[in-house]
Design a protein around this motif. Structure first.
Motif, PDB file in Angstrom:
ATOM      1  N   LEU A  60       1.015  -1.365  -0.710  1.00  0.00           N
ATOM      2  CA  LEU A  60       0.109   0.096  -0.191  1.00  0.00           C
ATOM      3  C   LEU A  60       0.683   1.244   0.053  1.00  0.00           C
ATOM      4  O   LEU A  60       1.523   1.566   0.840  1.00  0.00           O
ATOM      5  CB  LEU A  60      -0.998   0.203   1.749  1.00  0.00           C
ATOM      6  N   TYR A  61       0.447   1.809  -1.369  1.00  0.00           N
ATOM      7  CA  TYR A  61       0.900   3.550  -1.181  1.00  0.00           C
ATOM      8  C   TYR A  61       0.354   4.203  -0.774  1.00  0.00           C
ATOM      9  O   TYR A  61      -0.830   4.772  -1.137  1.00  0.00           O
ATOM     10  CB  TYR A  61       1.839   3.470  -2.257  1.00  0.00           C
ATOM     11  N   ASP A  62       1.736   5.594  -0.651  1.00  0.00           N
ATOM     12  CA  ASP A  62       0.279   7.146  -0.509  1.00  0.00           C
ATOM     13  C   ASP A  62       0.189   7.135  -2.059  1.00  0.00           C
ATOM     14  O   ASP A  62      -0.124   6.644  -2.546  1.00  0.00           O
ATOM     15  CB  ASP A  62       1.331   8.031   0.435  1.00  0.00           C
ATOM     16  N   ARG A  63      -0.907   8.361  -1.870  1.00  0.00           N
ATOM     17  CA  ARG A  63      -1.492   8.618  -3.312  1.00  0.00           C
ATOM     18  C   ARG A  63      -0.093   9.112  -3.871  1.00  0.00           C
ATOM     19  O   ARG A  63      -1.032   9.505  -5.543  1.00  0.00           O
ATOM     20  CB  ARG A  63      -2.443   9.519  -2.800  1.00  0.00           C
ATOM     21  N   SER A  64       0.386   9.441  -3.663  1.00  0.00           N
ATOM     22  CA  SER A  64       1.238   9.829  -4.630  1.00  0.00           C
ATOM     23  C   SER A  64       1.611   8.645  -5.023  1.00  0.00           C
ATOM     24  O   SER A  64       2.920   8.618  -6.820  1.00  0.00           O
ATOM     25  CB  SER A  64       2.593  10.974  -4.477  1.00  0.00           C
ATOM     26  N   GLY A  65       2.168   7.878  -5.047  1.00  0.00           N
ATOM     27  CA  GLY A  65       2.216   6.386  -5.035  1.00  0.00           C
ATOM     28  C   GLY A  65       3.968   5.924  -4.918  1.00  0.00           C
ATOM     29  O   GLY A  65       4.501   5.552  -5.540  1.00  0.00           O
ATOM     30  N   GLU A  66       4.613   6.995  -4.158  1.00  0.00           N
ATOM     31  CA  GLU A  66       6.216   7.267  -4.367  1.00  0.00           C
ATOM     32  C   GLU A  66       6.358   6.084  -2.671  1.00  0.00           C
ATOM     33  O   GLU A  66       6.912   5.753  -2.778  1.00  0.00           O
ATOM     34  CB  GLU A  66       7.066   8.674  -4.573  1.00  0.00           C
TER      35      GLU A  66
END
Length: 122
Positions: free
Chosen positions: A84-90
């Motif tokens: 699971l990543y944050d909304r930026s995907g980084e």
């Protein structure tokens, strides 16, 4: 009133009533055809909407050819951990792994036993 006039009067009345019944049948037939057409068009629209919804939901799913590589054949559990990543995907927030499935790593170094062949690596 003579019998001829009576006959003509009754005959005209019968023809007028027959025309009225035929006109009523035609109108109800046309209304039924219109309602049936609308129902068919509504059914087609619903089927198209459901097809679009299905296509939208299954757009980014993996193909069935890759499922044996992603799932354990014995119990169907995922072999890949869920990340699971944050909304930026980084930034990685959480990794969900199956604690019952031990991960196995194959070494690339040919000096270690159980390594991958160099042809497979290339």
């Amino acid at each position: 009133m003579s019998s001829l006039q009576t006959y003509l009067l009754v005959n005209r009345r019968n023809r007028r009533q027959a025309r009225h019944r035929q006109s009523l049948r035609q109108r109800t037939g046309r209304a039924g055809m219109g309602a049936g057409s609308l129902l068919v068009l509504a059914g087609i629209a619903v089927l198209l909407a459901l097809g679009g919804l299905y296509a939208g939901l299954t757009y980014d799913l993996p193909s069935t050819a890759t499922l044996p590589a992603l799932l354990n054949p014995l119990d169907g559990l995922s072999l890949q951990p869920t990340r699971l990543y944050d909304r930026s995907g980084e930034h990685l927030l959480l990794t969900l792994e199956n604690p019952g499935a031990a991960r196995r790593y194959l070494p690339l170094d040919p000096t270690i036993s159980g390594h991958l062949s160099p042809q497979l690596i290339q």
